[in-house]
Motif scaffolding. Sequence first.
Motif, PDB file in Angstrom:
ATOM      1  N   MET A   1      19.421  -8.555 -20.914  1.00  0.00           N
ATOM      2  CA  MET A   1      17.982  -8.565 -20.699  1.00  0.00           C
ATOM      3  C   MET A   1      17.529  -9.986 -20.380  1.00  0.00           C
ATOM      4  O   MET A   1      17.955 -10.935 -21.015  1.00  0.00           O
ATOM      5  CB  MET A   1      17.254  -8.034 -21.925  1.00  0.00           C
ATOM      6  N   SER A   2      16.635 -10.139 -19.410  1.00  0.00           N
ATOM      7  CA  SER A   2      16.162 -11.448 -18.966  1.00  0.00           C
ATOM      8  C   SER A   2      14.836 -11.848 -19.590  1.00  0.00           C
ATOM      9  O   SER A   2      14.246 -12.836 -19.196  1.00  0.00           O
ATOM     10  CB  SER A   2      16.008 -11.460 -17.448  1.00  0.00           C
ATOM     11  N   LEU A   3      14.368 -11.087 -20.569  1.00  0.00           N
ATOM     12  CA  LEU A   3      13.105 -11.429 -21.217  1.00  0.00           C
ATOM     13  C   LEU A   3      13.379 -12.503 -22.267  1.00  0.00           C
ATOM     14  O   LEU A   3      13.468 -12.248 -23.454  1.00  0.00           O
ATOM     15  CB  LEU A   3      12.463 -10.186 -21.839  1.00  0.00           C
ATOM     16  N   THR A   4      13.557 -13.709 -21.760  1.00  0.00           N
ATOM     17  CA  THR A   4      13.873 -14.864 -22.594  1.00  0.00           C
ATOM     18  C   THR A   4      12.755 -15.883 -22.459  1.00  0.00           C
ATOM     19  O   THR A   4      11.897 -15.781 -21.564  1.00  0.00           O
ATOM     20  CB  THR A   4      15.186 -15.513 -22.135  1.00  0.00           C
ATOM     21  N   LYS A   5      12.788 -16.871 -23.330  1.00  0.00           N
ATOM     22  CA  LYS A   5      11.816 -17.956 -23.230  1.00  0.00           C
ATOM     23  C   LYS A   5      11.910 -18.603 -21.846  1.00  0.00           C
ATOM     24  O   LYS A   5      10.895 -18.900 -21.219  1.00  0.00           O
ATOM     25  CB  LYS A   5      12.062 -18.985 -24.333  1.00  0.00           C
ATOM     26  N   ASP A   6      13.125 -18.787 -21.372  1.00  0.00           N
ATOM     27  CA  ASP A   6      13.336 -19.383 -20.054  1.00  0.00           C
ATOM     28  C   ASP A   6      12.686 -18.542 -18.956  1.00  0.00           C
ATOM     29  O   ASP A   6      12.000 -19.082 -18.079  1.00  0.00           O
ATOM     30  CB  ASP A   6      14.829 -19.540 -19.783  1.00  0.00           C
ATOM     31  N   ALA A   7      12.894 -17.243 -18.993  1.00  0.00           N
ATOM     32  CA  ALA A   7      12.321 -16.369 -17.966  1.00  0.00           C
ATOM     33  C   ALA A   7      10.796 -16.411 -18.011  1.00  0.00           C
ATOM     34  O   ALA A   7      10.135 -16.422 -16.964  1.00  0.00           O
ATOM     35  CB  ALA A   7      12.822 -14.937 -18.147  1.00  0.00           C
ATOM     36  N   ILE A   8      10.237 -16.458 -19.205  1.00  0.00           N
ATOM     37  CA  ILE A   8       8.775 -16.542 -19.335  1.00  0.00           C
ATOM     38  C   ILE A   8       8.279 -17.865 -18.786  1.00  0.00           C
ATOM     39  O   ILE A   8       7.267 -17.911 -18.076  1.00  0.00           O
ATOM     40  CB  ILE A   8       8.354 -16.336 -20.801  1.00  0.00           C
ATOM     41  N   GLN A   9       8.994 -18.950 -19.081  1.00  0.00           N
ATOM     42  CA  GLN A   9       8.610 -20.258 -18.550  1.00  0.00           C
ATOM     43  C   GLN A   9       8.640 -20.264 -17.021  1.00  0.00           C
ATOM     44  O   GLN A   9       7.742 -20.815 -16.378  1.00  0.00           O
ATOM     45  CB  GLN A   9       9.523 -21.354 -19.091  1.00  0.00           C
ATOM     46  N   VAL A  10       9.648 -19.655 -16.446  1.00  0.00           N
ATOM     47  CA  VAL A  10       9.763 -19.598 -14.986  1.00  0.00           C
ATOM     48  C   VAL A  10       8.629 -18.755 -14.410  1.00  0.00           C
ATOM     49  O   VAL A  10       7.983 -19.150 -13.431  1.00  0.00           O
ATOM     50  CB  VAL A  10      11.146 -19.068 -14.555  1.00  0.00           C
ATOM     51  N   PHE A  11       8.367 -17.601 -15.008  1.00  0.00           N
ATOM     52  CA  PHE A  11       7.261 -16.736 -14.566  1.00  0.00           C
ATOM     53  C   PHE A  11       5.950 -17.519 -14.556  1.00  0.00           C
ATOM     54  O   PHE A  11       5.211 -17.512 -13.561  1.00  0.00           O
ATOM     55  CB  PHE A  11       7.157 -15.513 -15.494  1.00  0.00           C
ATOM     56  N   LEU A  12       5.662 -18.220 -15.645  1.00  0.00           N
ATOM     57  CA  LEU A  12       4.401 -18.966 -15.736  1.00  0.00           C
ATOM     58  C   LEU A  12       4.388 -20.174 -14.798  1.00  0.00           C
ATOM     59  O   LEU A  12       3.330 -20.523 -14.270  1.00  0.00           O
ATOM     60  CB  LEU A  12       4.144 -19.382 -17.183  1.00  0.00           C
ATOM     61  N   ALA A  13       5.537 -20.779 -14.555  1.00  0.00           N
ATOM     62  CA  ALA A  13       5.597 -21.896 -13.604  1.00  0.00           C
ATOM     63  C   ALA A  13       5.254 -21.423 -12.195  1.00  0.00           C
ATOM     64  O   ALA A  13       4.509 -22.090 -11.474  1.00  0.00           O
ATOM     65  CB  ALA A  13       6.971 -22.559 -13.629  1.00  0.00           C
ATOM     66  N   VAL A  14       5.785 -20.271 -11.799  1.00  0.00           N
ATOM     67  CA  VAL A  14       5.465 -19.731 -10.474  1.00  0.00           C
ATOM     68  C   VAL A  14       3.971 -19.446 -10.396  1.00  0.00           C
ATOM     69  O   VAL A  14       3.299 -19.802  -9.420  1.00  0.00           O
ATOM     70  CB  VAL A  14       6.286 -18.455 -10.169  1.00  0.00           C
ATOM     71  N   LEU A  15       3.441 -18.841 -11.432  1.00  0.00           N
ATOM     72  CA  LEU A  15       2.015 -18.543 -11.457  1.00  0.00           C
ATOM     73  C   LEU A  15       1.184 -19.822 -11.378  1.00  0.00           C
ATOM     74  O   LEU A  15       0.270 -19.938 -10.565  1.00  0.00           O
ATOM     75  CB  LEU A  15       1.677 -17.768 -12.737  1.00  0.00           C
ATOM     76  N   ASP A  16       1.509 -20.795 -12.212  1.00  0.00           N
ATOM     77  CA  ASP A  16       0.708 -22.017 -12.293  1.00  0.00           C
ATOM     78  C   ASP A  16       0.858 -22.912 -11.069  1.00  0.00           C
ATOM     79  O   ASP A  16      -0.102 -23.569 -10.668  1.00  0.00           O
ATOM     80  CB  ASP A  16       1.075 -22.808 -13.546  1.00  0.00           C
ATOM     81  N   ASN A  40      15.368 -10.881 -11.848  1.00  0.00           N
ATOM     82  CA  ASN A  40      15.981 -10.312 -13.043  1.00  0.00           C
ATOM     83  C   ASN A  40      14.926  -9.892 -14.066  1.00  0.00           C
ATOM     84  O   ASN A  40      15.051  -8.835 -14.697  1.00  0.00           O
ATOM     85  CB  ASN A  40      16.955 -11.302 -13.679  1.00  0.00           C
ATOM     86  N   LEU A  41      13.899 -10.704 -14.219  1.00  0.00           N
ATOM     87  CA  LEU A  41      12.808 -10.363 -15.133  1.00  0.00           C
ATOM     88  C   LEU A  41      12.112  -9.083 -14.683  1.00  0.00           C
ATOM     89  O   LEU A  41      11.856  -8.190 -15.487  1.00  0.00           O
ATOM     90  CB  LEU A  41      11.823 -11.532 -15.222  1.00  0.00           C
ATOM     91  N   GLU A  42      11.836  -8.994 -13.385  1.00  0.00           N
ATOM     92  CA  GLU A  42      11.197  -7.789 -12.845  1.00  0.00           C
ATOM     93  C   GLU A  42      12.083  -6.560 -13.052  1.00  0.00           C
ATOM     94  O   GLU A  42      11.584  -5.483 -13.410  1.00  0.00           O
ATOM     95  CB  GLU A  42      10.880  -7.972 -11.360  1.00  0.00           C
ATOM     96  N   ALA A  43      13.372  -6.706 -12.851  1.00  0.00           N
ATOM     97  CA  ALA A  43      14.301  -5.581 -13.039  1.00  0.00           C
ATOM     98  C   ALA A  43      14.336  -5.153 -14.500  1.00  0.00           C
ATOM     99  O   ALA A  43      14.301  -3.950 -14.802  1.00  0.00           O
ATOM    100  CB  ALA A  43      15.699  -5.961 -12.553  1.00  0.00           C
ATOM    101  N   ASP A  44      14.404  -6.127 -15.399  1.00  0.00           N
ATOM    102  CA  ASP A  44      14.467  -5.803 -16.821  1.00  0.00           C
ATOM    103  C   ASP A  44      13.180  -5.152 -17.322  1.00  0.00           C
ATOM    104  O   ASP A  44      13.224  -4.269 -18.173  1.00  0.00           O
ATOM    105  CB  ASP A  44      14.766  -7.044 -17.650  1.00  0.00           C
ATOM    106  N   LEU A  45      12.047  -5.608 -16.809  1.00  0.00           N
ATOM    107  CA  LEU A  45      10.765  -5.027 -17.211  1.00  0.00           C
ATOM    108  C   LEU A  45      10.432  -3.764 -16.423  1.00  0.00           C
ATOM    109  O   LEU A  45       9.501  -3.046 -16.774  1.00  0.00           O
ATOM    110  CB  LEU A  45       9.639  -6.051 -17.029  1.00  0.00           C
ATOM    111  N   ASP A  46      11.181  -3.537 -15.346  1.00  0.00           N
ATOM    112  CA  ASP A  46      10.900  -2.431 -14.419  1.00  0.00           C
ATOM    113  C   ASP A  46       9.472  -2.525 -13.883  1.00  0.00           C
ATOM    114  O   ASP A  46       8.746  -1.540 -13.802  1.00  0.00           O
ATOM    115  CB  ASP A  46      11.151  -1.071 -15.091  1.00  0.00           C
ATOM    116  N   LEU A  47       9.096  -3.757 -13.540  1.00  0.00           N
ATOM    117  CA  LEU A  47       7.766  -4.045 -12.999  1.00  0.00           C
ATOM    118  C   LEU A  47       7.893  -5.045 -11.852  1.00  0.00           C
ATOM    119  O   LEU A  47       8.704  -5.971 -11.925  1.00  0.00           O
ATOM    120  CB  LEU A  47       6.870  -4.702 -14.061  1.00  0.00           C
TER     121      LEU A  47
END
Length: 86
Positions: A1-16, A40-47
């Motif tokens: 699963m890619s729902l890690t602190k790192d994946a969240i940081q990357v998600f928010l970096a792209v957003l910001d 990977n985050l999108e695949a794991d969340l199925d979103l």
Amino acid sequence: MSLTKDAIQVFLAVLDKGSFSAAARSIGRVPSAVSMTIANLEADLDLGLFDRSGRYPQLTPAGERIVAQARAVLASSEQLQAVALE
């Protein structure tokens, strides 16, 4: 699963930062690594979190729904780390 602190940081970096390449520069990674982490985050969340059809990625409605929670999880993680280091 890619729902890690790192994946969240990357998600928010792209957003910001507004783009995968700007996010990559800000966190010291190559754009392909950022893209892979988001995929990977999108695949794991199925979103689908970002609409990539335009020049810059735009949050999808699903992405918008998780932003506040992602920021809260990251802040909580950082608080836990700070307490642990005291």
